[in-house]
Design a protein around this motif. Structure first.
Motif, PDB file in Angstrom:
ATOM      1  N   PHE A   1     -36.021  37.992  89.996  1.00 16.79           N
ATOM      2  CA  PHE A   1     -36.660  36.861  90.665  1.00 16.79           C
ATOM      3  C   PHE A   1     -36.708  35.632  89.758  1.00 16.79           C
ATOM      4  O   PHE A   1     -36.379  34.524  90.180  1.00 16.79           O
ATOM      5  CB  PHE A   1     -38.075  37.248  91.111  1.00 16.79           C
ATOM      6  CG  PHE A   1     -38.852  36.107  91.670  1.00 16.79           C
ATOM      7  CD1 PHE A   1     -38.565  35.619  92.935  1.00 16.79           C
ATOM      8  CD2 PHE A   1     -39.866  35.513  90.934  1.00 16.79           C
ATOM      9  CE1 PHE A   1     -39.278  34.560  93.458  1.00 16.79           C
ATOM     10  CE2 PHE A   1     -40.575  34.454  91.443  1.00 16.79           C
ATOM     11  CZ  PHE A   1     -40.293  33.979  92.705  1.00 16.79           C
ATOM     12  N   LEU A   2     -37.095  35.818  88.495  1.00 11.89           N
ATOM     13  CA  LEU A   2     -37.164  34.689  87.565  1.00 11.89           C
ATOM     14  C   LEU A   2     -35.788  34.104  87.272  1.00 11.89           C
ATOM     15  O   LEU A   2     -35.629  32.887  87.178  1.00 11.89           O
ATOM     16  CB  LEU A   2     -37.838  35.122  86.266  1.00 11.89           C
ATOM     17  CG  LEU A   2     -39.348  35.359  86.349  1.00 11.89           C
ATOM     18  CD1 LEU A   2     -39.868  35.875  85.019  1.00 11.89           C
ATOM     19  CD2 LEU A   2     -40.067  34.098  86.757  1.00 11.89           C
TER      20      LEU A   2
ATOM     21  N   MET B   1     -33.161  34.078  89.271  1.00 16.99           N
ATOM     22  CA  MET B   1     -32.719  33.316  90.448  1.00 16.99           C
ATOM     23  C   MET B   1     -33.492  32.006  90.562  1.00 16.99           C
ATOM     24  O   MET B   1     -32.913  30.958  90.864  1.00 16.99           O
ATOM     25  CB  MET B   1     -32.890  34.162  91.707  1.00 16.99           C
ATOM     26  CG  MET B   1     -31.927  35.330  91.775  1.00 16.99           C
ATOM     27  SD  MET B   1     -32.225  36.441  93.155  1.00 16.99           S
ATOM     28  CE  MET B   1     -32.246  35.338  94.528  1.00 16.99           C
ATOM     29  N   THR B   2     -34.787  32.039  90.309  1.00 10.55           N
ATOM     30  CA  THR B   2     -35.603  30.829  90.402  1.00 10.55           C
ATOM     31  C   THR B   2     -35.200  29.806  89.350  1.00 10.55           C
ATOM     32  O   THR B   2     -35.048  28.618  89.652  1.00 10.55           O
ATOM     33  CB  THR B   2     -37.092  31.184  90.243  1.00 10.55           C
ATOM     34  OG1 THR B   2     -37.437  32.169  91.207  1.00 10.55           O
ATOM     35  CG2 THR B   2     -37.957  29.966  90.437  1.00 10.55           C
ATOM     36  N   LEU B   3     -35.037  30.236  88.109  1.00  4.51           N
ATOM     37  CA  LEU B   3     -34.648  29.309  87.050  1.00  4.51           C
ATOM     38  C   LEU B   3     -33.240  28.760  87.263  1.00  4.51           C
ATOM     39  O   LEU B   3     -32.974  27.597  86.970  1.00  4.51           O
ATOM     40  CB  LEU B   3     -34.743  30.003  85.685  1.00  4.51           C
ATOM     41  CG  LEU B   3     -36.159  30.308  85.200  1.00  4.51           C
ATOM     42  CD1 LEU B   3     -36.110  31.088  83.902  1.00  4.51           C
ATOM     43  CD2 LEU B   3     -36.946  29.032  85.031  1.00  4.51           C
ATOM     44  N   HIS B   4     -32.349  29.562  87.786  1.00  2.00           N
ATOM     45  CA  HIS B   4     -30.990  29.087  88.044  1.00  2.00           C
ATOM     46  C   HIS B   4     -30.993  28.004  89.121  1.00  2.00           C
ATOM     47  O   HIS B   4     -30.335  26.971  88.968  1.00  2.00           O
ATOM     48  CB  HIS B   4     -30.097  30.257  88.453  1.00  2.00           C
ATOM     49  CG  HIS B   4     -28.679  29.877  88.673  1.00  2.00           C
ATOM     50  ND1 HIS B   4     -27.878  29.432  87.644  1.00  2.00           N
ATOM     51  CD2 HIS B   4     -27.914  29.851  89.796  1.00  2.00           C
ATOM     52  CE1 HIS B   4     -26.682  29.155  88.137  1.00  2.00           C
ATOM     53  NE2 HIS B   4     -26.679  29.406  89.426  1.00  2.00           N
ATOM     54  N   SER B   5     -31.739  28.212  90.187  1.00  2.00           N
ATOM     55  CA  SER B   5     -31.788  27.191  91.242  1.00  2.00           C
ATOM     56  C   SER B   5     -32.504  25.936  90.744  1.00  2.00           C
ATOM     57  O   SER B   5     -32.120  24.820  91.087  1.00  2.00           O
ATOM     58  CB  SER B   5     -32.463  27.746  92.501  1.00  2.00           C
ATOM     59  OG  SER B   5     -33.807  28.041  92.239  1.00  2.00           O
ATOM     60  N   SER B   6     -33.534  26.095  89.908  1.00  2.00           N
ATOM     61  CA  SER B   6     -34.228  24.928  89.360  1.00  2.00           C
ATOM     62  C   SER B   6     -33.330  24.136  88.436  1.00  2.00           C
ATOM     63  O   SER B   6     -33.359  22.909  88.430  1.00  2.00           O
ATOM     64  CB  SER B   6     -35.484  25.362  88.601  1.00  2.00           C
ATOM     65  OG  SER B   6     -36.385  25.980  89.467  1.00  2.00           O
TER      66      SER B   6
END
Length: 141
Positions: A29-30, A32-37
């Protein structure tokens, strides 16, 4: 000790497996979130400079000032000049191009009197010469 391990072995094994599964889901989850951010930040932080293809960057200002020095004093000839180009994209101000200025002649500060110094600014196929006075005075100690 053997009896405790036999009684709680299944519980400890299920706790360890559960922690591994939960940590792997959290890390996915982290990631994927950091990659999109980071993709969003990369799009928003790229500076867009709107130059027309015909516009050339050139010299906007080149000013020199006279210099007063003491006899045998070492000083920086570049402190008394101003040179900027016409880009205007450095916080609304033009870029300092004093590093492109060269001294055309050497000035002798060992003798008293007024001497002439010639500065040469060569930038983007433009060359400008400017003259200034260097006044050497006696050191009154």
């Amino acid at each position: 000790m053997k009896s405790i391990f036999e009684e709680y072995a299944d519980t400890l094994l299920s706790v360890v497996i559960s922690l591994i599964i939960i940590s792997s889901f959290v890390s996915i989850f982290l990631t994927m979130t950091l990659h999109s951010s980071s993709r969003i930040l990369a799009k928003e932080t790229i500076q867009k400079i709107s130059y027309s293809n015909n516009a050339t960057i050139g010299i906007r200002t080149f000013e020199v000032k006279d210099i007063l020095v003491y006899k045998n004093e070492d000083f920086n000839f570049y402190e008394r000049i101003t040179a900027t180009n016409n880009r205007g994209d450095f916080g609304g101000e033009d870029e300092d191009i004093r590093s492109f200025v060269h001294i055309f002649n050497n000035v002798d500060t060992t003798t008293l009197g007024e001497k002439e110094i010639i500065y040469c600014l060569s930038y983007n196929d433009e060359t400008i010469f400017k003259k200034a006075s260097v006044i050497v005075v006696d050191d009154k100690e």
